[in-house]
Structure formats: C-alpha cells, structure tokens
Design an enzyme around this catalytic site. Structure first.
Site, PDB file in Angstrom:
ATOM      1  N   GLU A  22       2.009  -8.889 -36.523  1.00 15.97           N
ATOM      2  CA  GLU A  22       1.443  -7.779 -37.291  1.00 15.97           C
ATOM      3  C   GLU A  22       2.489  -6.686 -37.511  1.00 15.97           C
ATOM      4  O   GLU A  22       2.538  -6.063 -38.571  1.00 15.97           O
ATOM      5  CB  GLU A  22       0.213  -7.212 -36.588  1.00 15.97           C
ATOM      6  N   TYR A  54      -9.681  16.426 -52.456  1.00 19.15           N
ATOM      7  CA  TYR A  54      -9.722  15.030 -52.005  1.00 19.15           C
ATOM      8  C   TYR A  54      -8.427  14.290 -52.293  1.00 19.15           C
ATOM      9  O   TYR A  54      -8.113  13.310 -51.622  1.00 19.15           O
ATOM     10  CB  TYR A  54     -10.942  14.286 -52.543  1.00 19.15           C
ATOM     11  N   GLU A  74      -8.145   2.113 -33.639  1.00 12.46           N
ATOM     12  CA  GLU A  74      -8.799   3.290 -33.053  1.00 12.46           C
ATOM     13  C   GLU A  74      -7.827   4.467 -32.987  1.00 12.46           C
ATOM     14  O   GLU A  74      -8.200   5.613 -33.253  1.00 12.46           O
ATOM     15  CB  GLU A  74      -9.324   2.975 -31.640  1.00 12.46           C
ATOM     16  N   LYS A 100      -9.921  -3.718 -41.285  1.00 13.36           N
ATOM     17  CA  LYS A 100      -8.789  -4.622 -41.111  1.00 13.36           C
ATOM     18  C   LYS A 100      -9.243  -6.018 -41.529  1.00 13.36           C
ATOM     19  O   LYS A 100      -9.632  -6.836 -40.697  1.00 13.36           O
ATOM     20  CB  LYS A 100      -8.333  -4.578 -39.650  1.00 13.36           C
TER      21      LYS A 100
END
Length: 123
Positions: A22, A54, A74, A100
């Site tokens: 990854e 935004y 997280e 993910k």
C-alpha cells in the site's frame, strides 16, 4: 439550530495502509466531510465571510490526504477533523468518512470505511 455543509466522496490517490504494498503502490480513497455550523448569517447576508468555504475545506482535506502518510484511515480521519476545526472557527463539529474501496481483504465488497465525529472543545 443545526446547519450542515457537506462535501461528499472527494477522490484522492494516496499511500495509506499498514501493508508495504500500500505504501509503494498507493490506491484511491474517498473522503466525505460533514461540518456543522450556524449558517444563518450567511443565508441572510449572502456573504461568503459568514460561512465555511467548501472549496477551501476540500483543498485542506486533499492536502492532508496526499501530503502525509498514515497506516490507519482512522489516523487520516483524525488529522483531517483536527485541522478543519483549527482552520475554520465557525465549525462547531465535523464528521469525516474515509472510504477505502481497494482495501486488501480477500472478499468481494464495495468499500470499507471509517467515520469519526469530533466537536470543538469548549463550545
């Protein structure tokens, strides 16, 4: 009064994850933000100074996701939440969802995700 600004499924290519592959290969992530703020003054004045831009919110999330590396989504979500609350004083709270879709799981699935909610301290 609860007003919300939502930016949903910002796509980024980044290198987060526990596995070595990854970090080397990277993958696509989706980031969704829900910011709670009092938007009544923006609504009555039609003035950008009384809301959360935004576009800037999106830029901040992209910057964090692509310029830092995290093993855990997280931790990525926490970094985004913390920096949004620091950068936008009008924000009372934030929800951050990280998807993910290519997580290294030996199963057929659409996506995995983590969602966190944080509030400004002292409010």
């Amino acid at each position: 009064m609860t007003d919300l600004i939502k930016v949903q499924r910002i796509a980024v290519y980044a290198f987060h994850g526990v596995m070595e592959e990854e970090a080397k290969l990277g993958q696509k992530f989706f980031i969704s933000l829900t910011v709670e703020a009092d938007l009544s003054k923006a609504g009555t004045t039609d003035n950008l100074d009384y809301t959360i831009n935004y576009a800037k919110l999106t830029e901040l999330a992209i910057h964090i996701a692509t310029q830092q590396r995290f093993q855990l989504v997280e931790a990525l979500a926490e970094a985004i939440a913390t920096q949004v609350l620091d950068a936008f004083p009008l924000a009372h709270s934030i929800g951050v969802e990280i998807e993910k879709p290519s997580a290294p799981i030996q199963a057929t699935f659409d996506t995995v995700s983590v969602t966190i909610f944080r509030k400004r301290t002292g409010s």
